[in-house]
Write a protein that holds these residues in place. Structure first.
Motif, PDB file in Angstrom:
ATOM      1  N   THR A 172       0.728  -1.342   0.007  1.00  0.00           N
ATOM      2  CA  THR A 172      -0.055   0.073   0.068  1.00  0.00           C
ATOM      3  C   THR A 172       0.687   1.055   0.087  1.00  0.00           C
ATOM      4  O   THR A 172       0.611   2.265  -0.581  1.00  0.00           O
ATOM      5  N   LYS A 173       1.963   1.239   0.699  1.00  0.00           N
ATOM      6  CA  LYS A 173       2.829   2.431   0.772  1.00  0.00           C
ATOM      7  C   LYS A 173       3.456   2.558  -0.578  1.00  0.00           C
ATOM      8  O   LYS A 173       3.429   3.822  -0.809  1.00  0.00           O
TER       9      LYS A 173
ATOM     10  N   ASP B 219      -7.837  -3.252   2.074  1.00  0.00           N
ATOM     11  CA  ASP B 219      -6.491  -3.552   2.263  1.00  0.00           C
ATOM     12  C   ASP B 219      -5.670  -2.679   1.707  1.00  0.00           C
ATOM     13  O   ASP B 219      -4.582  -2.117   2.154  1.00  0.00           O
TER      14      ASP B 219
ATOM     15  N   ASN C 230      -8.929   2.503   1.358  1.00  0.00           N
ATOM     16  CA  ASN C 230      -9.782   2.598   2.396  1.00  0.00           C
ATOM     17  C   ASN C 230     -11.298   2.657   2.161  1.00  0.00           C
ATOM     18  O   ASN C 230     -11.497   3.379   1.170  1.00  0.00           O
TER      19      ASN C 230
ATOM     20  N   THR D 282      -4.956   2.584   2.499  1.00  0.00           N
ATOM     21  CA  THR D 282      -4.783   2.150   3.577  1.00  0.00           C
ATOM     22  C   THR D 282      -3.320   1.886   4.287  1.00  0.00           C
ATOM     23  O   THR D 282      -2.850   0.837   4.362  1.00  0.00           O
ATOM     24  N   LEU D 283      -2.627   3.100   4.533  1.00  0.00           N
ATOM     25  CA  LEU D 283      -1.182   3.091   5.068  1.00  0.00           C
ATOM     26  C   LEU D 283      -1.106   2.311   6.260  1.00  0.00           C
ATOM     27  O   LEU D 283       0.057   1.983   6.647  1.00  0.00           O
ATOM     28  N   SER D 284      -2.029   2.017   7.022  1.00  0.00           N
ATOM     29  CA  SER D 284      -1.942   1.293   8.189  1.00  0.00           C
ATOM     30  C   SER D 284      -1.578  -0.363   7.668  1.00  0.00           C
ATOM     31  O   SER D 284      -0.991  -1.021   8.550  1.00  0.00           O
ATOM     32  N   ASN D 285      -1.659  -0.683   6.593  1.00  0.00           N
ATOM     33  CA  ASN D 285      -1.575  -2.206   6.222  1.00  0.00           C
ATOM     34  C   ASN D 285       0.105  -1.749   5.573  1.00  0.00           C
ATOM     35  O   ASN D 285       0.153  -1.737   4.366  1.00  0.00           O
ATOM     36  N   SER D 286       0.647  -2.766   6.308  1.00  0.00           N
ATOM     37  CA  SER D 286       2.302  -2.699   5.825  1.00  0.00           C
ATOM     38  C   SER D 286       2.870  -4.102   5.720  1.00  0.00           C
ATOM     39  O   SER D 286       3.811  -4.251   5.545  1.00  0.00           O
TER      40      SER D 286
END
Length: 223
Positions: A161-162, A193, A196, A205-209
């Motif tokens: 995602t990043k 995923d 968002n 969804t940057l929390s998905n790393s």
């Protein structure tokens, strides 16, 4: 009797740790550089296809895959005609790369008929593949995704995602649903995923790393 200690001194240990840290930093930097080059190469490759389609359309008065007289231009034994309705249906998506190659605008040999990697342009990233899409009256775009032996036509998540976000920010507007670069959750991924849905829709969804859930779309032409 005095016996010399054969263990490492604090200085020796410190030097060893410093060397290990330095080597680890080099490895991380090399991996980061490799990723940056891979992302840059996606943009380069999309730009090359964009230019190829523009030249093809100017010469043959139609878009690759949809070209109604492709057999006259390239030989009936080599390819099939599109229907000339200015969009790309599923069969024409497979012909897209074959028409471009037969016209000499891209390299490689493409099946043009089988729903597999044999009919698609491969990307520089491992197991990456491009699909060409165009709806009637709309933009043409390329989608890049991942394929496996079980899904030879692609459509699986390829980018973290990043990485998708960084690509979008650098070359477009940073919004996964607008602009000339957009993103989707790959086939089989949990909704949200990559892009968002709640509570902040239209954001990455940057929390998905921990995954590579994103497929990316690159829009480049409009009638």
């Amino acid at each position: 009797m005095y016996t010399k200690n054969s263990g490492f001194s604090i200085i020796e240990i410190s030097v060893s740790l410093a060397i290990i840290a330095m080597l680890a930093g080099v490895i991380v930097s090399a991996a980061s550089l490799k990723k940056s080059l891979e992302l840059r190469n996606i943009i380069v490759q999309v730009g090359e296809v964009n230019a190829a389609v523009a030249e093809f359309s100017g010469k043959y008065n139609g878009i690759p895959g949809d070209l109604i007289d492709a057999e006259d231009n390239f030989g009936a034994a080599a390819t099939n005609n599109g229907n000339g309705d200015d969009d790309l249906d599923v069969a024409e998506e497979l012909l897209f790369w074959q028409h471009l190659a037969l016209a000499g605008y891209i390299s490689g040999s493409y099946d043009g008929a089988t729903d597999s990697i044999a009919s698609r342009l491969s990307g520089d990233m491992e197991k990456s593949i491009y699909d060409a899409k165009k709806a009637s009256g709309g933009h043409m775009y390329l989608n890049i995704s991942r394929y496996t032996a079980a899904t030879p036509a692609g459509d699986l998540g390829l980018l973290a995602t990043k990485d998708g976000y960084d690509l979008d920010v650098k070359f477009d507007d940073g919004n996964p649903t607008t602009g000339v670069i957009t993103a989707n959750d790959g086939s089989g991924e949990t909704a949200g995923d990559c892009v968002n849905t709640t509570p902040n829709p239209d954001e990455y969804t940057l929390s998905n790393s921990s995954e590579e859930p994103c497929t990316m779309n690159f829009y480049f032409s409009q009638d």
